[in-house]
Design an enzyme around this catalytic site. Structure first.
Site: not given
Length: 359
Positions: A106, A203
């Site tokens: 990410c 997440c």
């Protein structure tokens, strides 16, 4: 005046980073990327407007930060890229019996990939984040990634896959502060985080086990199979390989004189290979897709290596074996060397390279 975009998650770290930049004279604006896994969902903002960039609405938690800092904050639609590059990577890693590290991907692909490109398109020269790390430019115009000051929060490990172009446009304003100092700065200046929790490693998975997410997202079916020891002896049955990772002790449920640990996931035969603690230790590991932040050495180089984020760096030597492959040999054997995780090599506080463990 420098124009810097700040990736705002809603937490205190990125908020204080934005405050410090503005205080030092930067013209700043905020960017908040939408992954599609937020709670509550913000998908309708983009679906209604048919755009990939939208101003933060007044009822969004980040609007308080916008008003407090007197800055514009843009929401960036990263849903498709996040699914394709992060979630699909996560699923594929588990399907291959690897333990994924989505934060590494990410940071390189979304934050300092798509988000940085958007920041520069909007007029910023740099993208700042709330990472606890630092960057230094050498006389030879090479950018060094270094550890943050706070040893408990230090996050250079998660940035080790950033290339020179990305580092040239990255800024980490809180890298020379401790977490306590960041919180103190926030309190002194009445800065209130929009989210009341720290960022999580995964997440996009909330309140469920990875196996449940894999079943819902990719229709991955849990297949019970054999548990065997390192000699091939049958010990029992596992409930599905996606429940396990190398080094795991809990959940094996096979009686023995001493605890069993997960040694290997045999995806081809759907077997969970277990052994005792001494079976976990390895003298070396192989890594590929290496990102050399320092100059690639011609021969073996003395380093200290972390094989996961909370691993204490161990004295080792890295030997390049190809353009983007290497072998890392440890000064003393290390437990739970896990395919899919990232090995990050340091010289002092400088990140030398990062690569994916595959063997």
């Amino acid at each position: 005046m420098l124009t810097t975009a700040v990736a705002l998650s809603g937490g205190i770290d990125s908020l204080v980073a934005a405050y410090l930049l503005k205080k030092s004279g930067h013209h700043i604006f905020g960017l908040h990327f939408v992954s599609g896994y937020e709670t509550p969902s913000t998908d309708e903002i983009f679906e209604a407007g048919g755009t990939q960039i939208a101003k933060i609405p007044q009822d969004h938690p980040l609007s308080e930060i916008k008003n407090r800092l007197d800055i514009d904050i843009w929401m960036i639609d990263c849903r498709r890229a996040f699914d394709q590059k992060i979630v699909n990577y996560f699923i594929d890693a588990y399907m291959r019996g690897h333990t994924p590290n989505p934060c590494m991907v990410c940071n390189a692909v979304i934050k300092f990939g798509l988000l940085l490109k958007t920041a520069r398109r909007l007029g910023a020269t740099h993208l700042a984040t709330g990472h606890y790390a630092t960057i230094e430019k050498t006389p030879g115009n090479r950018f060094q990634l270094k550890k943050g000051l706070d040893p408990d929060k230090e996050q250079s490990y998660f940035l080790a896959m950033l290339n020179q172009e990305q580092l040239a446009h990255a800024h980490f304003p809180i890298g020379r502060l401790t977490k306590a100092q960041v919180c103190e700065t926030g309190a002194e200046n009445h800065l209130m985080a929009a989210s009341g929790h720290e960022s999580q490693d995964v997440c996009f998975i909330k309140n469920k086990h990875y196996s449940e997410f894999l079943g819902e997202k990719a229709n991955v079916q849990q297949r019970p199979g054999e548990i065997i020891d390192v000699e091939g002896n049958f010990l029992g049955l596992h409930k599905g390989l996606y429940h396990y990772t190398i080094g795991q002790r809990r959940g094996i449920n096979c009686p023995a004189p001493k605890p069993y640990y997960v040694i290997r996931l045999d995806m081809a035969n759907n077997q969970l290979v277990v052994g005792f603690k001494e079976d976990l230790y390895r003298n070396e590991c192989k890594i590929d897709q290496i990102n050399w932040i320092a100059e690639k050495p011609d021969t073996g180089m003395e380093v200290k290596t972390k094989i996961r984020y909370r691993h204490e760096p161990v004295a080792s030597k890295i030997y390049p074996t190809g353009e983007d492959t290497a072998i890392i040999r440890f000064a003393r054997p290390q437990p739970a060397v896990t395919p899919g995780q990232t090995a990050v090599c340091y010289s002092g506080d400088q990140v030398i390279a990062g690569g994916w463990i595959y063997g």
